[in-house]
Design an enzyme around this catalytic site. Structure first.
Site, PDB file in Angstrom:
ATOM      1  N   ASP A 113       2.485  35.324  11.433  1.00 27.19           N
ATOM      2  CA  ASP A 113       2.161  35.846  12.762  1.00 27.19           C
ATOM      3  C   ASP A 113       2.622  37.290  12.909  1.00 27.19           C
ATOM      4  O   ASP A 113       3.544  37.602  13.649  1.00 27.19           O
ATOM      5  CB  ASP A 113       2.762  34.966  13.864  1.00 27.19           C
TER       6      ASP A 113
ATOM      7  N   GLU B 198      11.849  39.302   7.459  1.00 32.12           N
ATOM      8  CA  GLU B 198      11.689  40.247   8.572  1.00 32.12           C
ATOM      9  C   GLU B 198      11.906  41.653   8.046  1.00 32.12           C
ATOM     10  O   GLU B 198      12.848  41.906   7.301  1.00 32.12           O
ATOM     11  CB  GLU B 198      12.687  39.935   9.695  1.00 32.12           C
TER      12      GLU B 198
ATOM     13  N   HIS C   7       7.096  36.721   9.396  1.00 28.25           N
ATOM     14  CA  HIS C   7       7.460  37.726  10.401  1.00 28.25           C
ATOM     15  C   HIS C   7       8.403  37.059  11.403  1.00 28.25           C
ATOM     16  O   HIS C   7       8.015  36.692  12.514  1.00 28.25           O
ATOM     17  CB  HIS C   7       6.214  38.281  11.087  1.00 28.25           C
TER      18      HIS C   7
ATOM     19  N   HIS D 204       4.107  27.746  18.883  1.00 29.44           N
ATOM     20  CA  HIS D 204       5.284  26.929  18.631  1.00 29.44           C
ATOM     21  C   HIS D 204       5.012  25.440  18.778  1.00 29.44           C
ATOM     22  O   HIS D 204       5.651  24.628  18.102  1.00 29.44           O
ATOM     23  CB  HIS D 204       6.427  27.389  19.536  1.00 29.44           C
TER      24      HIS D 204
ATOM     25  N   ASP E 232       9.115  43.073   3.526  1.00 31.08           N
ATOM     26  CA  ASP E 232       7.779  42.920   4.085  1.00 31.08           C
ATOM     27  C   ASP E 232       7.293  41.493   3.844  1.00 31.08           C
ATOM     28  O   ASP E 232       7.328  40.993   2.720  1.00 31.08           O
ATOM     29  CB  ASP E 232       6.838  43.913   3.414  1.00 31.08           C
TER      30      ASP E 232
END
Length: 291
Positions: free
Chosen positions: A160, A115, A42, A19, A139
């Site tokens: 990630d 997501e 993700h 982050h 996906d």
């Protein structure tokens, strides 16, 4: 494939590295007035409750963000991250990458969030909304290929995945190769775990079959591609042990902005001692491809 929930790991030392890098890259994009697109493959839930059953079961945030918040840090980038995170900690929360991006983007910028976990995408839609935010239940690997190049030519992609499946390492590599051909000017930040080998009762545990070996192979494969540049940043909070577990993490950045290597190095110099669990803690900033 729906077993992973980031709520078990929110605020850990991997999140700290990821982050801070994310915020620094967004700041670089904001140096110009022209809009950009932020893509999260993700996304997770967006915001995490640090008093939830999941977070308290692992308490990984105590070896991550909790190591930083009591301290005064001179580094501007680290301070910006801490100011943002402490605003959520007052409510026992930790912001995930979509929420961090939402807090930083401007009216001319756009967020595309993906997501695949059914419950997490519901949580994401509940936690985040806005005129310039689009959320997709799909996906992230497939979606990234389908959605590039974006209408806005400038942008950042954060990749990630949980890396629970061995196939995800290869998916990261193949997806990046496809997308870079379509959008060679985008910035791509690829987070990966550094997980120590585990002792086994029978035979030897080949590093090329382990998660550590998979991460190393991923970086090696990326470094052999014709990218304009590739910067690798790793932060280890302890020495690898034979008992297994994540002792650090890394971010490989394609098209890293000017002076990002210097800026992140100075930041890690200040925060690494606070995150260190023993004398084995270290960090490394290395150009694998330099233009």
């Amino acid at each position: 494939m729906f077993s992973y929930r980031h709520s078990f790991h929110a605020g850990n030392h991997g999140d700290v590295l990821k982050h801070i890098c994310q915020m620094m890259l967004i700041n670089k994009l904001k140096d110009k007035d022209k809009g950009f697109e932020y893509i999260d493959t993700h996304s997770g839930a967006g915001i995490y409750n640090l008093q939830s059953q999941e977070a308290l079961k692992t308490q990984e945030f105590k070896q991550g963000i909790d190591c930083l918040t009591p301290h005064a840090i001179n580094n501007a980038e680290a301070n910006q991250y801490l100011e943002l995170v402490t605003a959520y900690q007052k409510f026992n929360q930790y912001p995930g990458s979509p929420e961090i991006a939402k807090s930083m983007v401007r009216a001319q910028d756009k967020l595309t969030l993906m997501e695949w976990h059914p419950q997490e995408v519901k949580n994401l839609k509940h936690n985040l909304n806005g005129r310039n935010i689009s959320i997709h239940h799909r996906d992230g690997f497939e979606g990234l290929v389908a959605m590039t190049p974006p209408a806005l030519k400038r942008g950042l992609v954060l990749i990630d995945p949980p890396y629970e499946l061995e196939s995800e390492y290869q998916q990261v590599y193949e997806t990046i190769c496809k997308v870079y051909k379509r959008w060679s000017t985008g910035i791509f930040a690829i987070w990966y775990p550094l997980i120590s080998e585990r002792e086994v009762d029978e035979g030897s545990f080949s590093s090329t079959n382990s998660k550590l070996g998979k991460s190393q192979n991923l970086i090696t494969q990326l470094s052999q591609q014709p990218f304009k540049n590739l910067l690798n940043v790793e932060l280890c909070v302890t020495s690898p042990s034979r008992s297994g577990g994540m002792y650090g993490s890394g971010i490989a950045i394609i098209n890293a902005p000017w002076q990002f290597d210097i800026n992140i190095g100075e930041c890690l110099q200040d925060i690494m001692p606070l995150l260190a669990q023993d004398s084995g803690a270290t960090f490394n900033v290395e150009w694998l491809i330099q233009s």
